[in-house]
Design a protein around this motif. Structure first.
Motif, PDB file in Angstrom:
ATOM      1  N   GLU A  14      73.156 -44.910  -8.544  1.00 45.75           N
ATOM      2  CA  GLU A  14      73.284 -46.257  -9.121  1.00 45.75           C
ATOM      3  C   GLU A  14      72.340 -46.488 -10.296  1.00 45.75           C
ATOM      4  OE1 GLU A  14      70.950 -46.709  -5.171  1.00 45.75           O
ATOM      5  OE2 GLU A  14      72.674 -45.566  -5.928  1.00 45.75           O
ATOM      6  N   ASN A  15      71.327 -45.646 -10.431  1.00 45.31           N
ATOM      7  CA  ASN A  15      70.383 -45.788 -11.534  1.00 45.31           C
ATOM      8  C   ASN A  15      70.828 -45.066 -12.808  1.00 45.31           C
ATOM      9  OD1 ASN A  15      68.550 -47.307 -10.030  1.00 45.31           O
ATOM     10  ND2 ASN A  15      67.561 -45.482  -9.208  1.00 45.31           N
ATOM     11  N   VAL A  16      71.784 -44.176 -12.687  1.00 42.72           N
ATOM     12  CA  VAL A  16      72.165 -43.381 -13.871  1.00 42.72           C
ATOM     13  C   VAL A  16      73.652 -43.465 -14.205  1.00 42.72           C
ATOM     14  CG1 VAL A  16      70.243 -41.773 -13.636  1.00 42.72           C
ATOM     15  CG2 VAL A  16      72.394 -41.265 -12.490  1.00 42.72           C
ATOM     16  N   ARG A  67      66.326 -36.050  -8.335  1.00 43.77           N
ATOM     17  CA  ARG A  67      67.122 -36.722  -9.359  1.00 43.77           C
ATOM     18  C   ARG A  67      67.157 -38.202  -9.014  1.00 43.77           C
ATOM     19  NH1 ARG A  67      66.509 -32.365 -11.188  1.00 43.77           N
ATOM     20  NH2 ARG A  67      67.997 -31.048 -12.309  1.00 43.77           N
ATOM     21  N   LEU A  68      67.265 -39.041 -10.032  1.00 45.99           N
ATOM     22  CA  LEU A  68      67.397 -40.473  -9.810  1.00 45.99           C
ATOM     23  C   LEU A  68      68.663 -40.755  -9.015  1.00 45.99           C
ATOM     24  CD1 LEU A  68      66.378 -41.750 -13.363  1.00 45.99           C
ATOM     25  CD2 LEU A  68      64.993 -41.834 -11.277  1.00 45.99           C
ATOM     26  N   ASP A  69      68.668 -41.845  -8.278  1.00 50.28           N
ATOM     27  CA  ASP A  69      69.830 -42.224  -7.481  1.00 50.28           C
ATOM     28  C   ASP A  69      71.023 -42.525  -8.377  1.00 50.28           C
ATOM     29  OD1 ASP A  69      68.393 -41.967  -5.140  1.00 50.28           O
ATOM     30  OD2 ASP A  69      67.831 -44.095  -5.079  1.00 50.28           O
ATOM     31  N   ARG A 123      77.047 -45.821 -14.575  1.00 47.95           N
ATOM     32  CA  ARG A 123      77.606 -47.172 -14.681  1.00 47.95           C
ATOM     33  C   ARG A 123      79.114 -47.053 -14.736  1.00 47.95           C
ATOM     34  NH1 ARG A 123      77.376 -51.011 -19.931  1.00 47.95           N
ATOM     35  NH2 ARG A 123      78.004 -52.976 -18.967  1.00 47.95           N
TER      36      ARG A 123
END
Length: 199
Positions: free
Chosen positions: A193-195, A189-191, A197
């Motif tokens: 902080e990337n998904v 899964r994306l980190d 906010r």
């Protein structure tokens, strides 16, 4: 098990144990869970078809591209369909929702035209998918959501009347050698902080 642990352990099953059949009472619970799925303005523009009969599963598997083996080996296939005709929705479901919800639809959805209405109706069915996959995981049932199917062929095989297939989900119990399970292939899964906010 807490829901976070379920989210960490749930995965898309690639290989099923053909002998792993889901108990009838569990299937009845899953049917009720789907019936209780959330949808915008409680629109419920869907139909869910549960298939365990081997002949029908075999027919569906042949029009499911790379999903053929999963469908044949899974305990059940659940086909998620959306109401096909906008007028049928407006003259059926919408009339049951009350003036406030019908008013929202008539002000916010209907003016966008038939294509956007059908997209909105389909989005409601996708909401039920997330609900269903989570429910399966919480009950120890493995699942595979499948858009890689020939939807028109599904409609023909299932003799759909007034509804159109969007996607299907195989459910059952994993083969112990399934290489996609997180204990063998860790989840990607994306980190955070990337998904996520935060404001």
């Amino acid at each position: 098990m807490c829901f976070l642990d379920i989210a960490k352990s749930r995965y898309t099953t690639k290989k099923y144990d053909p002998n792993g059949k889901i108990a009838d009472e569990t299937i009845e619970q899953l049917k009720e869970i789907l019936r209780l799925s959330p949808s915008s303005i409680n629109s419920q523009p869907w139909k869910f078809t549960f298939i365990s009969e081997e002949k029908t599963k075999s027919e569906l598997s042949k029009v499911s591209y790379h999903n053929e083996q999963k469908i044949n080996d899974a305990s059940h296939i659940v086909v998620f369909s959306v109401i096909e005709n906008v007028e049928d929705f407006e003259n059926g479901n919408l009339t049951l929702l009350g003036s406030e919800k019908a008013g929202y639809y008539n002000r916010m959805v209907k003016p966008k035209g038939e294509s956007e209405i059908k997209s909105w109706l389909s989005c409601q069915v996708y909401l039920s998918l997330g609900f269903f996959l989570s429910a399966c995981a919480s009950m120890g049932i493995d699942s595979t959501p499948m858009e890689g199917i020939q939807t028109e062929a599904y409609d023909r095989i299932l003799q759909q009347d007034g509804y159109k297939t969007l996607f299907a989900v195989a459910i059952g119990y994993r083969d112990k050698e399934d290489a996609n399970q997180p204990s063998i292939t860790p989840k990607f899964r994306l980190d955070m902080e990337n998904v996520i906010r935060t404001i």
